[in-house]
Design an enzyme around this catalytic site. Structure first.
Site, PDB file in Angstrom:
ATOM      1  N   HIS A 178      -4.761 -25.236   8.341  1.00 34.73           N
ATOM      2  CA  HIS A 178      -2.926 -24.644   7.841  1.00 34.73           C
ATOM      3  C   HIS A 178      -2.619 -23.617   7.738  1.00 34.73           C
ATOM      4  O   HIS A 178      -3.384 -22.254   8.734  1.00 34.73           O
ATOM      5  CB  HIS A 178      -3.308 -25.026   5.843  1.00 34.73           C
TER       6      HIS A 178
ATOM      7  N   CYS B 167      -2.921 -19.020  -0.159  1.00 37.90           N
ATOM      8  CA  CYS B 167      -3.664 -20.527  -0.904  1.00 37.90           C
ATOM      9  C   CYS B 167      -2.945 -21.132  -2.200  1.00 37.90           C
ATOM     10  O   CYS B 167      -2.623 -22.020  -2.880  1.00 37.90           O
ATOM     11  CB  CYS B 167      -4.707 -21.197  -0.056  1.00 37.90           C
TER      12      CYS B 167
HETATM   13  N1  ARG Z   1      -9.699 -27.401  -0.302  1.00 39.31           N
HETATM   14  C1  ARG Z   1      -8.387 -27.390  -0.278  1.00 39.31           C
HETATM   15  C2  ARG Z   1      -8.485 -28.527   0.820  1.00 39.31           C
HETATM   16  O1  ARG Z   1      -8.967 -28.151   1.867  1.00 39.31           O
HETATM   17  C3  ARG Z   1      -8.140 -25.792   0.589  1.00 39.31           C
HETATM   18  C4  ARG Z   1      -6.424 -25.665   0.823  1.00 39.31           C
HETATM   19  C5  ARG Z   1      -6.276 -24.716   1.136  1.00 39.31           C
HETATM   20  N2  ARG Z   1      -4.623 -24.235   0.712  1.00 39.31           N
HETATM   21  C6  ARG Z   1      -4.005 -23.562   1.916  1.00 39.31           C
HETATM   22  N3  ARG Z   1      -2.949 -23.393   1.441  1.00 39.31           N
HETATM   23  N4  ARG Z   1      -4.813 -23.132   2.854  1.00 39.31           N
HETATM   24  O2  ARG Z   1      -6.935 -28.761   0.984  1.00 39.31           O
END
Ligand code: ARG
Length: 275
Positions: free
Chosen positions: A174, A268
């Protein structure tokens, strides 16, 4: 730059407690389904983060956790708002799809101008906003989760220029794992997470950026929340804290060790609401 010039601005955030947090599926390289998570500890650590933001004078709204949605604690992924307009999320993986509805209901009840998306995008996880750069610039990541076609859609919905940046390292899947807004015009980022072309674009547009290295990024040091002065990062990211301090910001460290097991940290867990 003189430290006193770094001024905080009051923010409004949305968070969701990790009451139902588990790692029962693996959709990013950080998730290991064989290692049990401690949901009670996750809630405790999350509460410290929420209180830290509150103590700094910010408003934190809380979205009720939904059973069966273990990643809902990563509230940043639920939508992206700019100046009262909200671009809703549409998750890449079916395991998280229903989170978008909970976020849409929150914005619907709050009188926001909400646009449901046609294209896959994971909200503020892949979008960052710089109100004072280039008249209000949206930085947008693609390569793992958000579809590049969502960037054009976000530009139409939000009426702000959206700049596409390609992520190339699966560990930094991300945008918010590799790049953060430190204030209205300044970013921090780890160049190695981006394609060569995107690195050149970032270097051109942001010559004053705080540059992080791979270790900082692996410690989730870029997964930070800043109010323009206070930079909240996790306790593993001490070196990143030193970097932002050298740039005139004030690092505040909180322990979010449990949330790292899901592949996330401070940013996150926090969506900024921009009315
Ligand atoms: N387990 C989640 C996923 O893989 C983690 C999300 C992390 N969020 C972020 N904004 N980077 O989607």
């Amino acid at each position: 730059m003189n430290h006193s010039e770094r001024q905080p601005r009051n923010r409004t955030y949305l968070m969701c407690p990790p009451e139902h947090f588990t790692v029962e599926y693996a959709i990013n390289p950080w998730m290991d389904t064989t290692v049990p998570v401690d949901a009670a500890l996750a809630v405790k650590q999350w509460s410290v983060l929420r209180d830290t933001l509150g103590d700094l004078g910010h408003t934190v709204h809380v979205l009720d956790a939904v059973p069966g949605l273990p990643d809902m604690v990563y509230a940043a992924n639920g939508a992206f708002s700019v100046d009262g307009a909200v671009y809703g999320a549409r998750f890449r993986f079916p395991e998280r799809a229903a989170e978008a509805d909970a976020h849409a209901a929150f914005y619907g009840a709050g009188g926001w101008r909400f646009a449901g998306p046609a294209h896959i995008n994971e909200g503020e996880g892949d979008f960052a906003y710089l109100p004072a750069a280039y008249g209000g610039l949206v930085l947008a990541g693609y390569g793992f989760r958000t579809d590049p076609s969502a960037h054009a859609e976000a530009q139409e919905v939000l009426g702000r220029p959206v700049l596409s940046l390609r992520l190339v390292d699966p560990a930094f899947y991300h945008l918010d794992t590799a790049l953060a807004a430190l204030d209205d015009r300044t970013i921090a980022y780890y160049p190695g997470a981006f394609s060569e072309g995107s690195q050149r674009v970032l270097a051109q547009l942001f010559p004053d950026a705080v540059i992080a290295d791979r270790e900082d990024a692996e410690a989730f040091g870029l997964n930070l929340v800043s109010d323009g002065r206070h930079v909240i990062l996790n306790t593993e990211a001490i070196a990143m804290g030193d970097r932002v301090r050298a740039a005139g910001y004030h690092p505040v460290h909180v322990d979010l060790s449990e949330l790292k097991r899901g592949g996330g940290s401070v940013k996150c867990a926090v969506a900024e609401l921009r009315p």
